[in-house]
Scaffold this motif. Structure first.
Motif, PDB file in Angstrom:
ATOM      1  N   ASP A  44       0.821  -1.209   0.000  1.00  0.00           N
ATOM      2  CA  ASP A  44       0.000   0.000   0.000  1.00  0.00           C
ATOM      3  C   ASP A  44       0.857   1.262   0.000  1.00  0.00           C
ATOM      4  O   ASP A  44       0.545   2.228  -0.699  1.00  0.00           O
ATOM      5  N   ILE A  45       1.943   1.257   0.758  1.00  0.00           N
ATOM      6  CA  ILE A  45       2.837   2.414   0.781  1.00  0.00           C
ATOM      7  C   ILE A  45       3.480   2.611  -0.589  1.00  0.00           C
ATOM      8  O   ILE A  45       3.597   3.734  -1.081  1.00  0.00           O
ATOM      9  N   LYS A  46       3.868   1.516  -1.247  1.00  0.00           N
ATOM     10  CA  LYS A  46       4.452   1.621  -2.579  1.00  0.00           C
ATOM     11  C   LYS A  46       3.437   2.166  -3.580  1.00  0.00           C
ATOM     12  O   LYS A  46       3.771   2.999  -4.430  1.00  0.00           O
ATOM     13  N   ASP A  47       2.178   1.723  -3.478  1.00  0.00           N
ATOM     14  CA  ASP A  47       1.131   2.236  -4.365  1.00  0.00           C
ATOM     15  C   ASP A  47       0.950   3.742  -4.200  1.00  0.00           C
ATOM     16  O   ASP A  47       0.849   4.476  -5.186  1.00  0.00           O
ATOM     17  N   VAL A  48       0.912   4.201  -2.958  1.00  0.00           N
ATOM     18  CA  VAL A  48       0.762   5.638  -2.696  1.00  0.00           C
ATOM     19  C   VAL A  48       1.978   6.391  -3.219  1.00  0.00           C
ATOM     20  O   VAL A  48       1.844   7.449  -3.854  1.00  0.00           O
ATOM     21  N   MET A  49       3.169   5.855  -2.980  1.00  0.00           N
ATOM     22  CA  MET A  49       4.403   6.492  -3.445  1.00  0.00           C
ATOM     23  C   MET A  49       4.414   6.598  -4.966  1.00  0.00           C
ATOM     24  O   MET A  49       4.725   7.652  -5.534  1.00  0.00           O
ATOM     25  N   ASP A  50       4.047   5.513  -5.654  1.00  0.00           N
ATOM     26  CA  ASP A  50       4.019   5.531  -7.123  1.00  0.00           C
ATOM     27  C   ASP A  50       3.008   6.546  -7.641  1.00  0.00           C
ATOM     28  O   ASP A  50       3.277   7.284  -8.587  1.00  0.00           O
ATOM     29  N   HIS A  51       1.832   6.576  -7.020  1.00  0.00           N
ATOM     30  CA  HIS A  51       0.798   7.531  -7.428  1.00  0.00           C
ATOM     31  C   HIS A  51       1.304   8.962  -7.215  1.00  0.00           C
ATOM     32  O   HIS A  51       1.161   9.817  -8.093  1.00  0.00           O
ATOM     33  N   TRP A  52       1.872   9.236  -6.046  1.00  0.00           N
ATOM     34  CA  TRP A  52       2.337  10.588  -5.737  1.00  0.00           C
ATOM     35  C   TRP A  52       3.462  11.018  -6.683  1.00  0.00           C
ATOM     36  O   TRP A  52       3.441  12.133  -7.195  1.00  0.00           O
TER      37      TRP A  52
ATOM     38  N   HIS B  81       1.997  11.834 -10.258  1.00  0.00           N
ATOM     39  CA  HIS B  81       0.875  12.739 -10.493  1.00  0.00           C
ATOM     40  C   HIS B  81       1.405  14.043 -11.075  1.00  0.00           C
ATOM     41  O   HIS B  81       2.591  14.356 -10.974  1.00  0.00           O
TER      42      HIS B  81
END
Length: 67
Positions: A26-34, A37
Motif C-alpha cells: 500500500d505504501i508503494k502504491d501511494v508512493m508511485d501515485h504521488w 501525479h
C-alpha cells in the motif's frame, strides 16, 4: 514473566508477518501515485509544474543541475 514476554514477541512477529507485506504494498502504491501525479502550474510562487518523478530524474528540464 518470561513466558508473557516470549508470547508478546511471538504475537508481534505474527502480526508483522501477516500485515507487513500488505502495508509495504500500500505504501508503494501511494508512493508511485504521488511521484507520477501532475503538479499544475501555479500563478503565485516559485512552484515548478510537472511530474515529480520526471523532475527528480531530469532536473535539466526546469533549468536545475545536479551537484
Amino acid at each position: 514473566m518470561l513466558r508473557a514476554h516470549i508470547c508478546l514477541i511471538i504475537h508481534r512477529l505474527c502480526v508483522q508477518y501477516v500485515y507487513l507485506p500488505m502495508l509495504k504494498r500500500d505504501i508503494k502504491d501511494v508512493m508511485d501515485h504521488w511521484n507520477n501525479h501532475s503538479i499544475r502550474k501555479q500563478n503565485l510562487g516559485d512552484t515548478i509544474h510537472g511530474i515529480p518523478e520526471t523532475l527528480f530524474r531530469n532536473p535539466e528540464i526546469v533549468g536545475m543541475h545536479e551537484k
